[in-house]
Design a protein around this motif. Structure first.
Motif, mmCIF file in Angstrom:
data_model
loop_
_atom_site.group_PDB
_atom_site.id
_atom_site.type_symbol
_atom_site.label_atom_id
_atom_site.label_comp_id
_atom_site.label_asym_id
_atom_site.label_seq_id
_atom_site.Cartn_x
_atom_site.Cartn_y
_atom_site.Cartn_z
ATOM 1 N N ARG A 192 0.940 -1.124 0.165
ATOM 2 C CA ARG A 192 -0.212 0.302 0.098
ATOM 3 C C ARG A 192 1.203 1.244 0.195
ATOM 4 N N ALA A 221 -4.876 6.278 -2.838
ATOM 5 C CA ALA A 221 -5.626 5.612 -2.957
ATOM 6 C C ALA A 221 -4.813 4.370 -4.536
ATOM 7 N N HIS A 222 -4.243 4.678 -5.093
ATOM 8 C CA HIS A 222 -3.272 4.025 -6.300
ATOM 9 C C HIS A 222 -2.280 5.017 -6.931
#
Length: 138
Positions: A34, A86-87
């Motif tokens: 992440r 998030a990406h």
């Protein structure tokens, strides 16, 4: 066998941000595949974002230099602006800052900084998986 040296708190980073805290946070996030925000890195050293903001670039460069000395990927590749958590894809100033730090650390970016970032992020995730469970500093 060469001895791994522990990152020195505040070494070349400005007062407050600690390499050891950032390394532990980044390694944990990388093991989970992440991305992190700059604010999370600041919080790992007990600082609010507004107190760490001006110190973040030199701090992350010091972390990259330390990692490069060990043959590791540019660990700051997974530290992105809050809108990119998030990406992982960065644009604009954050991407330019990462590319400049990479070049200063001796890496060749090529013509596409965004592609380089994405590749380096995958290298960080692969490194974390390979080193999972290993003590990387004493």
């Amino acid at each position: 066998m060469t001895e791994e040296r522990r990152p020195q708190p505040n070494q070349g980073t400005g007062e407050g941000l600690r390499l050891e805290a950032s390394f532990a946070l980044i390694r944990g996030a990388a093991e989970e595949r992440r991305f992190l925000s700059y604010g999370e890195v600041a919080a790992a050293s007990g600082l609010p974002w507004n107190a760490a903001r001006r110190r973040m670039d030199p701090h992350l460069f010091a972390l990259c230099r330390w990692a490069t000395e060990r043959g590791w990927p540019l660990l700051s590749a997974i530290v992105v602006d809050k809108h990119s958590v998030a990406h992982g894809a960065m644009r604009g100033r954050p991407l330019i800052g990462f590319a400049r730090a990479a070049e200063r650390a001796g890496r060749i970016i090529g013509g596409d900084a965004a592609a380089f970032l994405a590749e380096e992020q995958q290298r960080v995730f692969a490194w974390a998986e390979k080193e999972r469970g290993h003590v990387l500093y004493a």
